[in-house]
Motif scaffolding. Structure first.
Motif, PDB file in Angstrom:
ATOM      1  N   GLN A 112      31.748 -10.018  17.203  1.00  0.00           N
ATOM      2  CA  GLN A 112      33.023  -9.723  17.640  1.00  0.00           C
ATOM      3  C   GLN A 112      34.406 -10.363  17.227  1.00  0.00           C
ATOM      4  O   GLN A 112      35.465  -9.973  16.986  1.00  0.00           O
ATOM      5  CB  GLN A 112      33.148  -9.944  19.096  1.00  0.00           C
ATOM      6  N   ALA A 113      34.020 -11.731  16.646  1.00  0.00           N
ATOM      7  CA  ALA A 113      34.901 -12.631  15.962  1.00  0.00           C
ATOM      8  C   ALA A 113      35.236 -11.929  14.780  1.00  0.00           C
ATOM      9  O   ALA A 113      36.551 -12.063  14.305  1.00  0.00           O
ATOM     10  CB  ALA A 113      34.530 -14.089  15.901  1.00  0.00           C
ATOM     11  N   TYR A 114      34.089 -11.463  13.994  1.00  0.00           N
ATOM     12  CA  TYR A 114      34.298 -10.830  12.606  1.00  0.00           C
ATOM     13  C   TYR A 114      35.435  -9.720  12.796  1.00  0.00           C
ATOM     14  O   TYR A 114      36.186  -9.534  12.084  1.00  0.00           O
ATOM     15  CB  TYR A 114      33.055 -10.363  12.152  1.00  0.00           C
ATOM     16  N   ARG A 115      35.328  -8.848  13.961  1.00  0.00           N
ATOM     17  CA  ARG A 115      36.307  -7.740  13.901  1.00  0.00           C
ATOM     18  C   ARG A 115      37.624  -8.139  14.003  1.00  0.00           C
ATOM     19  O   ARG A 115      38.650  -7.479  13.573  1.00  0.00           O
ATOM     20  CB  ARG A 115      35.859  -6.920  15.153  1.00  0.00           C
ATOM     21  N   ILE A 116      38.011  -9.407  14.550  1.00  0.00           N
ATOM     22  CA  ILE A 116      39.292  -9.956  14.400  1.00  0.00           C
ATOM     23  C   ILE A 116      39.609 -10.328  13.179  1.00  0.00           C
ATOM     24  O   ILE A 116      40.796 -10.022  12.605  1.00  0.00           O
ATOM     25  CB  ILE A 116      39.446 -11.288  15.281  1.00  0.00           C
ATOM     26  N   ILE A 150      31.573  -3.046   9.133  1.00  0.00           N
ATOM     27  CA  ILE A 150      30.825  -2.922  10.122  1.00  0.00           C
ATOM     28  C   ILE A 150      30.914  -1.993  11.127  1.00  0.00           C
ATOM     29  O   ILE A 150      32.070  -2.100  11.914  1.00  0.00           O
ATOM     30  CB  ILE A 150      30.373  -4.265  10.838  1.00  0.00           C
ATOM     31  N   GLY A 151      29.805  -0.999  11.623  1.00  0.00           N
ATOM     32  CA  GLY A 151      30.031   0.015  12.527  1.00  0.00           C
ATOM     33  C   GLY A 151      29.852  -0.620  13.887  1.00  0.00           C
ATOM     34  O   GLY A 151      29.988  -1.673  14.167  1.00  0.00           O
ATOM     35  N   TYR A 152      29.602   0.358  14.905  1.00  0.00           N
ATOM     36  CA  TYR A 152      29.286  -0.011  16.143  1.00  0.00           C
ATOM     37  C   TYR A 152      27.855  -0.003  16.551  1.00  0.00           C
ATOM     38  O   TYR A 152      27.114   0.752  16.009  1.00  0.00           O
ATOM     39  CB  TYR A 152      30.210   0.676  17.304  1.00  0.00           C
ATOM     40  N   GLY A 153      27.406  -0.451  17.786  1.00  0.00           N
ATOM     41  CA  GLY A 153      26.055  -0.552  18.186  1.00  0.00           C
ATOM     42  C   GLY A 153      25.212  -1.249  17.342  1.00  0.00           C
ATOM     43  O   GLY A 153      23.973  -1.123  17.271  1.00  0.00           O
ATOM     44  N   THR A 167      31.933  -6.656  -0.006  1.00  0.00           N
ATOM     45  CA  THR A 167      31.776  -5.294  -0.135  1.00  0.00           C
ATOM     46  C   THR A 167      30.729  -4.522   0.518  1.00  0.00           C
ATOM     47  O   THR A 167      30.327  -3.576   0.257  1.00  0.00           O
ATOM     48  CB  THR A 167      31.901  -4.785  -1.586  1.00  0.00           C
ATOM     49  N   THR A 168      30.001  -5.184   1.559  1.00  0.00           N
ATOM     50  CA  THR A 168      28.788  -4.719   2.302  1.00  0.00           C
ATOM     51  C   THR A 168      29.235  -3.892   3.339  1.00  0.00           C
ATOM     52  O   THR A 168      30.447  -3.876   3.754  1.00  0.00           O
ATOM     53  CB  THR A 168      28.055  -5.939   3.045  1.00  0.00           C
ATOM     54  N   VAL A 169      28.603  -2.799   3.495  1.00  0.00           N
ATOM     55  CA  VAL A 169      28.916  -1.755   4.623  1.00  0.00           C
ATOM     56  C   VAL A 169      27.478  -1.852   5.441  1.00  0.00           C
ATOM     57  O   VAL A 169      26.557  -1.694   4.917  1.00  0.00           O
ATOM     58  CB  VAL A 169      29.058  -0.472   3.815  1.00  0.00           C
ATOM     59  N   ILE A 170      27.864  -1.941   6.640  1.00  0.00           N
ATOM     60  CA  ILE A 170      26.757  -1.644   7.858  1.00  0.00           C
ATOM     61  C   ILE A 170      27.066  -0.643   8.575  1.00  0.00           C
ATOM     62  O   ILE A 170      28.148  -0.830   9.365  1.00  0.00           O
ATOM     63  CB  ILE A 170      26.568  -3.220   8.503  1.00  0.00           C
ATOM     64  N   GLU A 171      26.524   0.314   8.662  1.00  0.00           N
ATOM     65  CA  GLU A 171      26.899   1.514   9.505  1.00  0.00           C
ATOM     66  C   GLU A 171      26.396   1.200  10.929  1.00  0.00           C
ATOM     67  O   GLU A 171      25.613   0.101  11.337  1.00  0.00           O
ATOM     68  CB  GLU A 171      26.042   2.886   9.071  1.00  0.00           C
ATOM     69  N   ASN A 172      26.465   2.197  11.697  1.00  0.00           N
ATOM     70  CA  ASN A 172      26.167   2.237  13.369  1.00  0.00           C
ATOM     71  C   ASN A 172      24.705   2.278  13.616  1.00  0.00           C
ATOM     72  O   ASN A 172      23.905   2.570  12.871  1.00  0.00           O
ATOM     73  CB  ASN A 172      26.622   3.369  14.114  1.00  0.00           C
ATOM     74  N   ASN A 173      24.749   1.383  14.714  1.00  0.00           N
ATOM     75  CA  ASN A 173      23.116   1.118  15.251  1.00  0.00           C
ATOM     76  C   ASN A 173      22.091   0.436  14.273  1.00  0.00           C
ATOM     77  O   ASN A 173      20.911   0.829  14.314  1.00  0.00           O
ATOM     78  CB  ASN A 173      22.542   2.533  15.636  1.00  0.00           C
ATOM     79  N   VAL A 174      22.714  -0.560  13.490  1.00  0.00           N
ATOM     80  CA  VAL A 174      21.594  -1.295  12.787  1.00  0.00           C
ATOM     81  C   VAL A 174      21.198  -2.790  13.585  1.00  0.00           C
ATOM     82  O   VAL A 174      22.073  -3.235  14.090  1.00  0.00           O
ATOM     83  CB  VAL A 174      22.491  -1.768  11.564  1.00  0.00           C
ATOM     84  N   SER A 175      20.198  -3.048  13.324  1.00  0.00           N
ATOM     85  CA  SER A 175      19.377  -4.296  13.715  1.00  0.00           C
ATOM     86  C   SER A 175      19.167  -5.318  12.693  1.00  0.00           C
ATOM     87  O   SER A 175      18.440  -4.864  11.823  1.00  0.00           O
ATOM     88  CB  SER A 175      18.224  -4.168  14.528  1.00  0.00           C
ATOM     89  N   ILE A 176      19.853  -6.287  12.837  1.00  0.00           N
ATOM     90  CA  ILE A 176      19.567  -7.446  11.665  1.00  0.00           C
ATOM     91  C   ILE A 176      19.160  -8.738  12.477  1.00  0.00           C
ATOM     92  O   ILE A 176      19.812  -9.246  13.029  1.00  0.00           O
ATOM     93  CB  ILE A 176      20.914  -7.844  10.898  1.00  0.00           C
ATOM     94  N   LEU A 177      17.898  -9.320  11.873  1.00  0.00           N
ATOM     95  CA  LEU A 177      17.368 -10.429  12.595  1.00  0.00           C
ATOM     96  C   LEU A 177      17.942 -11.633  11.767  1.00  0.00           C
ATOM     97  O   LEU A 177      18.771 -11.732  10.544  1.00  0.00           O
ATOM     98  CB  LEU A 177      16.085 -10.595  12.415  1.00  0.00           C
ATOM     99  N   GLN A 178      17.650 -12.863  12.092  1.00  0.00           N
ATOM    100  CA  GLN A 178      18.121 -13.970  11.729  1.00  0.00           C
ATOM    101  C   GLN A 178      17.582 -14.248  10.208  1.00  0.00           C
ATOM    102  O   GLN A 178      16.646 -13.769   9.548  1.00  0.00           O
ATOM    103  CB  GLN A 178      17.624 -15.403  12.413  1.00  0.00           C
ATOM    104  N   SER A 179      18.572 -15.176   9.421  1.00  0.00           N
ATOM    105  CA  SER A 179      18.301 -15.563   8.037  1.00  0.00           C
ATOM    106  C   SER A 179      18.332 -14.420   6.992  1.00  0.00           C
ATOM    107  O   SER A 179      17.705 -14.483   6.118  1.00  0.00           O
ATOM    108  CB  SER A 179      16.969 -16.359   7.950  1.00  0.00           C
ATOM    109  N   VAL A 180      19.151 -13.305   7.431  1.00  0.00           N
ATOM    110  CA  VAL A 180      19.139 -11.999   6.382  1.00  0.00           C
ATOM    111  C   VAL A 180      20.416 -12.238   5.610  1.00  0.00           C
ATOM    112  O   VAL A 180      21.366 -12.632   6.112  1.00  0.00           O
ATOM    113  CB  VAL A 180      19.220 -10.799   7.090  1.00  0.00           C
ATOM    114  N   THR A 181      20.215 -12.005   4.348  1.00  0.00           N
ATOM    115  CA  THR A 181      21.249 -12.050   3.384  1.00  0.00           C
ATOM    116  C   THR A 181      21.603 -10.524   2.741  1.00  0.00           C
ATOM    117  O   THR A 181      20.657  -9.983   2.226  1.00  0.00           O
ATOM    118  CB  THR A 181      20.947 -13.029   2.284  1.00  0.00           C
ATOM    119  N   LEU A 182      22.921 -10.210   3.014  1.00  0.00           N
ATOM    120  CA  LEU A 182      23.258  -8.844   2.193  1.00  0.00           C
ATOM    121  C   LEU A 182      24.339  -9.363   1.300  1.00  0.00           C
ATOM    122  O   LEU A 182      25.470  -9.766   1.537  1.00  0.00           O
ATOM    123  CB  LEU A 182      24.111  -8.224   3.369  1.00  0.00           C
ATOM    124  N   GLY A 183      23.954  -9.816   0.173  1.00  0.00           N
ATOM    125  CA  GLY A 183      24.491 -10.525  -0.904  1.00  0.00           C
ATOM    126  C   GLY A 183      24.586  -9.760  -2.406  1.00  0.00           C
ATOM    127  O   GLY A 183      24.024  -8.664  -2.392  1.00  0.00           O
TER     128      GLY A 183
END
Length: 252
Positions: A112-116, A150-153, A167-183
Protein backbone atom coordinates in the motif's frame (compact mmCIF):
# COMPACT_ATOMS: atom_id res chain seq x y z
CA UNK A 1 -21.97 -2.14 -6.67
CA UNK A 2 -18.29 -1.93 -5.78
CA UNK A 3 -19.09 0.73 -3.18
CA UNK A 4 -21.37 -1.83 -1.54
CA UNK A 5 -18.52 -4.37 -1.46
CA UNK A 6 -16.19 -1.81 0.12
CA UNK A 7 -18.80 -0.84 2.69
CA UNK A 8 -19.48 -4.49 3.54
CA UNK A 9 -15.80 -5.36 3.97
CA UNK A 10 -15.20 -2.25 6.07
CA UNK A 11 -18.14 -3.21 8.28
CA UNK A 12 -16.76 -6.75 8.64
CA UNK A 13 -13.40 -5.36 9.71
CA UNK A 14 -14.99 -3.08 12.31
CA UNK A 15 -17.12 -5.94 13.60
CA UNK A 16 -14.00 -8.07 14.06
CA UNK A 17 -12.26 -5.26 15.92
CA UNK A 18 -15.18 -4.66 18.27
CA UNK A 19 -15.02 -8.33 19.20
CA UNK A 20 -11.24 -8.16 19.70
CA UNK A 21 -11.66 -5.16 22.00
CA UNK A 22 -13.58 -7.44 24.34
CA UNK A 23 -11.10 -10.30 24.17
CA UNK A 24 -7.91 -8.22 24.50
CA UNK A 25 -8.60 -4.97 26.38
CA UNK A 26 -4.90 -4.02 26.49
CA UNK A 27 -5.14 -3.26 22.74
CA UNK A 28 -8.35 -1.20 22.87
CA UNK A 29 -6.50 2.08 22.34
CA UNK A 30 -4.59 0.58 19.41
CA UNK A 31 -7.80 -0.72 17.82
CA UNK A 32 -9.66 2.54 18.38
CA UNK A 33 -7.02 4.80 16.89
CA UNK A 34 -6.28 2.63 13.88
CA UNK A 35 -9.80 1.52 12.97
CA UNK A 36 -12.83 2.25 15.11
CA UNK A 37 -12.31 6.02 15.20
CA UNK A 38 -11.63 6.27 11.48
CA UNK A 39 -14.53 7.46 9.35
CA UNK A 40 -14.01 4.95 6.50
CA UNK A 41 -11.50 2.48 5.10
CA UNK A 42 -9.59 5.14 3.13
CA UNK A 43 -9.16 7.19 6.30
CA UNK A 44 -7.97 4.13 8.23
CA UNK A 45 -5.44 3.21 5.56
CA UNK A 46 -4.25 6.81 5.37
CA UNK A 47 -3.84 6.96 9.15
CA UNK A 48 -1.83 3.73 9.17
CA UNK A 49 0.52 4.80 6.36
CA UNK A 50 0.93 8.36 7.65
CA UNK A 51 2.09 7.03 11.02
CA UNK A 52 4.64 4.85 9.24
CA UNK A 53 5.93 7.64 6.95
CA UNK A 54 5.99 10.54 9.41
CA UNK A 55 9.43 11.47 10.70
CA UNK A 56 11.59 14.42 11.71
CA UNK A 57 11.48 15.83 8.16
CA UNK A 58 7.84 15.20 7.16
CA UNK A 59 5.10 15.63 9.73
CA UNK A 60 2.12 13.34 10.18
CA UNK A 61 -0.28 16.08 9.05
CA UNK A 62 1.74 16.77 5.87
CA UNK A 63 1.85 13.14 4.78
CA UNK A 64 -1.78 12.59 5.81
CA UNK A 65 -2.90 15.51 3.60
CA UNK A 66 -0.82 14.19 0.71
CA UNK A 67 -2.26 10.67 0.91
CA UNK A 68 -5.78 12.07 1.23
CA UNK A 69 -5.18 14.05 -1.98
CA UNK A 70 -3.92 10.90 -3.70
CA UNK A 71 -6.95 8.83 -2.67
CA UNK A 72 -9.33 11.54 -3.88
CA UNK A 73 -7.51 11.78 -7.21
CA UNK A 74 -7.21 7.99 -7.68
CA UNK A 75 -9.83 6.17 -5.59
CA UNK A 76 -8.99 2.87 -7.30
CA UNK A 77 -5.89 2.76 -5.04
CA UNK A 78 -8.21 2.24 -2.08
CA UNK A 79 -10.15 -0.37 -4.07
CA UNK A 80 -6.89 -2.22 -4.78
CA UNK A 81 -6.04 -2.18 -1.06
CA UNK A 82 -9.34 -3.93 -0.30
CA UNK A 83 -8.78 -6.49 -3.06
CA UNK A 84 -5.36 -7.19 -1.52
CA UNK A 85 -6.95 -7.88 1.88
CA UNK A 86 -9.48 -10.26 0.32
CA UNK A 87 -6.71 -12.06 -1.56
CA UNK A 88 -4.66 -12.57 1.60
CA UNK A 89 -7.74 -13.73 3.52
CA UNK A 90 -8.48 -16.40 0.91
CA UNK A 91 -4.90 -17.46 0.14
CA UNK A 92 -3.14 -17.46 3.51
CA UNK A 93 -4.25 -20.37 5.74
CA UNK A 94 -3.24 -18.58 8.95
CA UNK A 95 -5.52 -15.59 8.29
CA UNK A 96 -9.00 -15.93 9.76
CA UNK A 97 -9.83 -12.21 9.99
CA UNK A 98 -9.87 -9.45 7.38
CA UNK A 99 -8.39 -7.08 9.93
CA UNK A 100 -5.24 -9.19 10.41
CA UNK A 101 -3.31 -8.19 7.26
CA UNK A 102 -4.44 -4.59 7.61
CA UNK A 103 -3.09 -4.26 11.13
CA UNK A 104 -0.09 -6.57 11.17
CA UNK A 105 1.27 -7.74 7.81
CA UNK A 106 4.25 -5.75 6.63
CA UNK A 107 3.93 -7.17 3.12
CA UNK A 108 0.47 -5.61 2.92
CA UNK A 109 1.73 -2.33 4.39
CA UNK A 110 4.68 -2.18 2.00
CA UNK A 111 2.43 -2.76 -1.00
CA UNK A 112 0.00 0.00 0.00
CA UNK A 113 2.92 2.34 0.66
CA UNK A 114 4.33 1.52 -2.78
CA UNK A 115 1.03 2.63 -4.35
CA UNK A 116 1.64 6.11 -2.90
CA UNK A 117 5.14 6.26 -4.40
CA UNK A 118 3.83 5.03 -7.75
CA UNK A 119 1.27 7.85 -7.88
CA UNK A 120 4.02 10.35 -7.11
CA UNK A 121 6.28 8.86 -9.79
CA UNK A 122 3.51 9.14 -12.38
CA UNK A 123 3.12 12.81 -11.41
CA UNK A 124 6.88 13.31 -11.96
CA UNK A 125 7.48 13.94 -8.26
CA UNK A 126 10.52 11.71 -8.40
CA UNK A 127 12.41 13.02 -5.38
CA UNK A 128 9.54 12.48 -2.94
CA UNK A 129 8.77 9.07 -4.47
CA UNK A 130 12.37 7.96 -3.95
CA UNK A 131 12.46 9.40 -0.43
CA UNK A 132 9.40 7.37 0.52
CA UNK A 133 10.72 4.29 -1.28
CA UNK A 134 13.76 4.49 0.98
CA UNK A 135 11.46 4.73 4.01
CA UNK A 136 9.53 1.65 2.87
CA UNK A 137 12.75 -0.30 2.39
CA UNK A 138 14.02 0.67 5.84
CA UNK A 139 10.72 -0.02 7.60
CA UNK A 140 9.73 -3.28 5.94
CA UNK A 141 12.85 -4.70 4.23
CA UNK A 142 10.86 -4.57 0.99
CA UNK A 143 12.34 -2.60 -1.92
CA UNK A 144 9.84 -1.74 -4.69
CA UNK A 145 10.83 0.82 -7.30
CA UNK A 146 8.09 3.47 -7.62
CA UNK A 147 7.93 3.00 -11.40
CA UNK A 148 7.06 -0.71 -11.17
CA UNK A 149 3.48 -1.59 -12.15
CA UNK A 150 1.54 -3.77 -9.71
CA UNK A 151 -2.10 -4.88 -9.99
CA UNK A 152 -4.61 -5.84 -7.32
CA UNK A 153 -5.28 -8.95 -5.26
CA UNK A 154 -1.53 -9.25 -4.67
CA UNK A 155 -0.07 -11.04 -1.66
CA UNK A 156 3.48 -10.44 -0.40
CA UNK A 157 3.67 -13.25 2.14
CA UNK A 158 6.18 -12.63 4.98
CA UNK A 159 7.72 -10.14 2.52
CA UNK A 160 11.19 -9.68 4.04
CA UNK A 161 13.78 -9.29 1.29
CA UNK A 162 11.42 -8.79 -1.67
CA UNK A 163 13.00 -6.66 -4.42
CA UNK A 164 11.00 -5.35 -7.39
CA UNK A 165 12.85 -3.55 -10.18
CA UNK A 166 11.87 -0.42 -12.08
CA UNK A 167 10.32 -1.95 -15.21
CA UNK A 168 8.72 -4.92 -13.48
CA UNK A 169 5.05 -5.67 -14.12
CA UNK A 170 3.07 -7.71 -11.58
CA UNK A 171 -0.47 -8.44 -12.72
CA UNK A 172 -3.53 -9.22 -10.59
CA UNK A 173 -3.81 -12.04 -8.03
CA UNK A 174 -0.09 -12.81 -7.85
CA UNK A 175 1.45 -14.37 -4.71
CA UNK A 176 5.09 -13.65 -3.84
CA UNK A 177 6.91 -15.08 -0.83
CA UNK A 178 9.90 -13.72 1.07
CA UNK A 179 13.34 -13.03 -0.42
CA UNK A 180 12.09 -12.97 -4.01
CA UNK A 181 13.96 -10.77 -6.50
CA UNK A 182 12.32 -9.49 -9.68
CA UNK A 183 15.44 -7.87 -11.08
CA UNK A 184 17.69 -7.27 -14.03
CA UNK A 185 20.58 -9.36 -15.32
CA UNK A 186 23.02 -6.44 -15.21
CA UNK A 187 23.52 -6.64 -18.98
CA UNK A 188 21.05 -3.87 -19.86
CA UNK A 189 21.11 -0.37 -18.42
CA UNK A 190 18.09 1.10 -20.21
CA UNK A 191 14.57 0.16 -21.29
CA UNK A 192 12.61 -2.93 -20.29
CA UNK A 193 15.00 -5.02 -18.25
CA UNK A 194 12.82 -6.59 -15.54
CA UNK A 195 10.28 -9.44 -15.42
CA UNK A 196 6.63 -9.37 -16.44
CA UNK A 197 4.64 -11.54 -14.02
CA UNK A 198 1.22 -12.41 -15.37
CA UNK A 199 -2.06 -12.97 -13.55
CA UNK A 200 -2.35 -15.68 -10.91
CA UNK A 201 1.37 -16.53 -10.69
CA UNK A 202 2.84 -18.01 -7.50
CA UNK A 203 6.53 -17.35 -6.74
CA UNK A 204 8.14 -19.40 -3.98
CA UNK A 205 10.50 -18.10 -1.30
CA UNK A 206 13.96 -17.07 -2.42
CA UNK A 207 13.29 -17.28 -6.14
CA UNK A 208 15.24 -14.95 -8.44
CA UNK A 209 13.60 -13.95 -11.71
CA UNK A 210 15.98 -11.89 -13.79
CA UNK A 211 15.72 -9.96 -17.04
CA UNK A 212 12.96 -8.84 -19.37
CA UNK A 213 11.22 -12.22 -19.36
CA UNK A 214 7.62 -13.29 -18.89
CA UNK A 215 6.17 -15.61 -16.28
CA UNK A 216 2.96 -16.87 -17.89
CA UNK A 217 -0.49 -16.76 -16.36
CA UNK A 218 -1.18 -19.18 -13.46
CA UNK A 219 2.39 -20.50 -13.45
CA UNK A 220 4.36 -21.49 -10.35
CA UNK A 221 8.02 -20.83 -9.60
CA UNK A 222 9.65 -23.14 -7.07
CA UNK A 223 11.43 -21.86 -3.97
CA UNK A 224 15.07 -20.94 -4.53
CA UNK A 225 14.82 -21.10 -8.31
CA UNK A 226 16.78 -18.83 -10.63
CA UNK A 227 14.67 -18.02 -13.69
CA UNK A 228 16.51 -16.60 -16.70
CA UNK A 229 14.06 -17.35 -19.51
CA UNK A 230 10.33 -16.94 -20.04
CA UNK A 231 7.97 -19.52 -18.57
CA UNK A 232 4.76 -20.34 -20.48
CA UNK A 233 1.31 -20.14 -18.85
CA UNK A 234 0.07 -22.91 -16.54
CA UNK A 235 3.57 -24.24 -15.93
CA UNK A 236 5.70 -25.14 -12.94
CA UNK A 237 9.38 -24.24 -13.08
CA UNK A 238 12.13 -24.99 -10.58
CA UNK A 239 15.88 -25.32 -10.29
CA UNK A 240 19.09 -23.35 -10.84
CA UNK A 241 18.75 -22.40 -13.60
CA UNK A 242 15.01 -23.07 -13.64
CA UNK A 243 13.49 -25.57 -16.03
CA UNK A 244 9.85 -26.46 -16.63
CA UNK A 245 9.00 -29.54 -14.59
CA UNK A 246 5.27 -29.59 -15.27
CA UNK A 247 2.95 -28.02 -17.80
CA UNK A 248 -0.82 -28.32 -17.62
CA UNK A 249 -3.07 -28.38 -20.62
CA UNK A 250 -4.65 -25.01 -21.23
CA UNK A 251 -6.34 -23.03 -23.94
CA UNK A 252 -6.53 -19.28 -24.52
Amino acid sequence: MFYDKIYNLWNKIKKEIKFLCKTEPILVNFYNKNLLKRKDFADALNYLLSNKFADYFISFSTIYSLIKEIYIDSPFIVDFALYDIKAIYHKDPIVDKYSTPFLYFKGYHALQAYRITHWLWDKHRYSLALYLQNKISSLYAVDIHPAACIGYGVMFDHATGIVVGETTVIENNVSILQSVTLGGTGKDNFGNRHPKVREGVYIGAGAKILGNIEIGKESKIGAGSVVLKSIPPNSTAAGVPANIINRSNFSD
